[in-house]
Enzyme design. Structure first.
Site, PDB file in Angstrom:
ATOM      1  N   HIS A  49      -5.743  -1.204  11.657  1.00  0.00           N
ATOM      2  CA  HIS A  49      -4.986  -1.688  10.382  1.00  0.00           C
ATOM      3  C   HIS A  49      -5.798  -2.619   9.704  1.00  0.00           C
ATOM      4  O   HIS A  49      -6.368  -3.652  10.530  1.00  0.00           O
ATOM      5  CB  HIS A  49      -3.738  -2.013  10.430  1.00  0.00           C
ATOM      6  CG  HIS A  49      -2.942  -2.415   9.202  1.00  0.00           C
ATOM      7  ND1 HIS A  49      -2.979  -1.891   8.232  1.00  0.00           N
ATOM      8  CD2 HIS A  49      -2.208  -3.574   9.132  1.00  0.00           C
ATOM      9  CE1 HIS A  49      -2.126  -2.275   7.491  1.00  0.00           C
ATOM     10  NE2 HIS A  49      -1.620  -3.399   7.839  1.00  0.00           N
TER      11      HIS A  49
ATOM     12  N   ASN B 202      -0.429  -9.131   5.127  1.00  0.00           N
ATOM     13  CA  ASN B 202      -0.170  -7.703   5.207  1.00  0.00           C
ATOM     14  C   ASN B 202      -0.183  -6.975   3.871  1.00  0.00           C
ATOM     15  O   ASN B 202      -0.299  -7.793   2.879  1.00  0.00           O
ATOM     16  CB  ASN B 202       0.616  -7.280   6.238  1.00  0.00           C
ATOM     17  CG  ASN B 202       0.833  -6.191   6.797  1.00  0.00           C
ATOM     18  OD1 ASN B 202      -0.289  -5.331   6.606  1.00  0.00           O
ATOM     19  ND2 ASN B 202       1.409  -5.782   7.898  1.00  0.00           N
TER      20      ASN B 202
ATOM     21  N   CYS C  36      -5.276   0.458   3.559  1.00  0.00           N
ATOM     22  CA  CYS C  36      -5.179  -0.780   4.126  1.00  0.00           C
ATOM     23  C   CYS C  36      -6.432  -1.503   3.942  1.00  0.00           C
ATOM     24  O   CYS C  36      -6.749  -2.665   3.601  1.00  0.00           O
ATOM     25  CB  CYS C  36      -4.578  -0.977   5.505  1.00  0.00           C
ATOM     26  SG  CYS C  36      -5.854  -0.056   6.820  1.00  0.00           S
TER      27      CYS C  36
ATOM     28  N   GLN D 233       0.879  -1.277  -0.065  1.00  0.00           N
ATOM     29  CA  GLN D 233       0.103   0.024  -0.018  1.00  0.00           C
ATOM     30  C   GLN D 233       0.802   1.390  -0.133  1.00  0.00           C
ATOM     31  O   GLN D 233       0.084   2.449  -0.339  1.00  0.00           O
ATOM     32  CB  GLN D 233      -0.854  -0.107   1.322  1.00  0.00           C
ATOM     33  CG  GLN D 233       0.022   0.157   2.461  1.00  0.00           C
ATOM     34  CD  GLN D 233      -1.144   0.238   3.497  1.00  0.00           C
ATOM     35  OE1 GLN D 233      -1.561  -0.965   4.210  1.00  0.00           O
ATOM     36  NE2 GLN D 233      -1.408   1.275   4.395  1.00  0.00           N
TER      37      GLN D 233
END
Length: 353
Positions: free
Chosen positions: A295, A315, A159, A153
């Protein structure tokens, strides 16, 4: 910009304290580096230069470079001290090693639970996987071909879009057999007003947008910019991937999360702003973190290792972070909210055959 001899001498006087000098004789535990790498200022500088080269880092001035070296050294000390204490996971010199913890928190998140009119539309009675029994001991949707390559990102608070897209890519592959990389940028540009592009958003809103707006375009057709752009309507000439809607996993219910994960990748929210999360390099993470969600990530499986149960989390900080872009987060913690609040706000898209 290489350090000159003069710069090395300046760094020696500017950055080494008596406390640090006295600690150099200790045995260091930086994963991937030998103790000899950390026994002299020259080798510390060489280590910093090597790290800069590996991560493509450059600085505008010697003053900035000195400042970043100070932060690098401080993170190095934190990594060393942590790796001596913890046993289930370890920290390392990843691409965030020249950032202060406050800088890291400011730049790499994007879940806005408090800033948006968040609502959980679905009730636990509508949770479609509630009747699942005999869960498999391990699930890994990467091995089943339902997870695209790890994405990055960058310094855009998007996110939420990456978490959403990972789940949609997953259910699309499960239903159709086609693994297709989809566009986070389209969500950033077009999903308004509830979500706010690089200024944050929530996955449930993004699922609703995709379902009501006719689908989401391919990544190649609507590539990521790492910043907000202008919404481009391309529906008529280019293909899209559709979903029917989404469902929420019952809050603070790890068994329900595992039931959902046994069927498809799931979007989850966590508190990822701890320093150990910043510098995580591998292992089953069981470090200290709260449950103030900041997140959005994607859970793509679960398993066990050496007596520790974990959830596999994808992630959106690139493949150089963690375990090639992933982190294994401990489950069965005894806390209903789960480690870092992972059980608090999970949801997944639905797609009919």
């Amino acid at each position: 910009m290489a350090f000159s001899t003069f710069s090395k001498l300046s760094l020696l006087s500017l950055t080494l304290s008596l406390l640090f000098c006295s600690s150099l004789a200790r045995e260091f535990s930086i994963v991937g580096y030998s103790p000899n790498d950390l026994t002299s200022i020259d080798k510390l500088i060489d280590l910093f230069e090597s790290w800069m080269s590996r991560h493509g880092r450059s600085y505008e001035s010697i003053e900035e470079k000195l400042h970043r070296f100070e932060l690098f050294k401080d993170n190095l000390h934190h990594i060393d001290e942590t790796n001596k204490k913890v046993t289930s996971y370890w920290l390392g010199l990843n691409e965030f090693a020249d950032l202060s913890h406050d800088e890291f928190k400011e730049k790499y998140f994007g879940l806005k639970v408090d800033a948006l009119p968040m609502h959980r539309e679905k009730t636990s009675n509508e949770f479609s996987h509630r009747d699942v029994v005999d869960l498999p001991k391990t699930v890994d949707w990467r091995k089943k071909g339902a997870v695209t390559n790890v994405k990055n990102q960058g310094q855009c608070g998007s996110c939420w879009a990456f978490s959403t897209v990972a789940s949609v890519e997953g259910i699309n592959q499960i239903v159709t057999g086609n693994l297709t990389s989809l566009s986070e940028q389209e969500l950033i540009d077009c999903d308004r007003p509830f979500n706010n592009g690089c200024n944050g958003g929530l996955m449930d809103y993004a699922f609703s947008f995709i379902a009501s707006n006719g689908g989401l375009h391919m990544e190649d057709d609507y590539p990521y910019l790492m910043e907000e752009g202008t919404c481009e309507e391309k529906r008529e000439e280019l293909g899209v991937v559709t979903i029917n809607g989404y469902e929420d996993v019952p809050e603070n219910d790890e068994e329900s999360l595992l039931k959902a994960l046994s069927k498809q990748p799931v979007s989850v929210a966590i508190e990822a702003s701890s320093r150990n999360f910043q510098l995580y390099s591998g292992g089953v993470f069981d470090g200290h973190c709260g449950t103030d969600l900041d997140h959005g990530v994607a859970a793509v499986g679960y398993g066990s290792s050496k007596g520790l149960d974990y959830i596999i989390v994808r992630n959106s900080w690139g493949a150089k972070w963690g375990e090639k872009g992933y982190i294994r987060m401990k489950r069965n913690t005894g806390n209903p909210e789960g480690l870092c609040g992972i059980n608090k706000m999970a949801s997944y898209p639905t797609k009919k055959n």
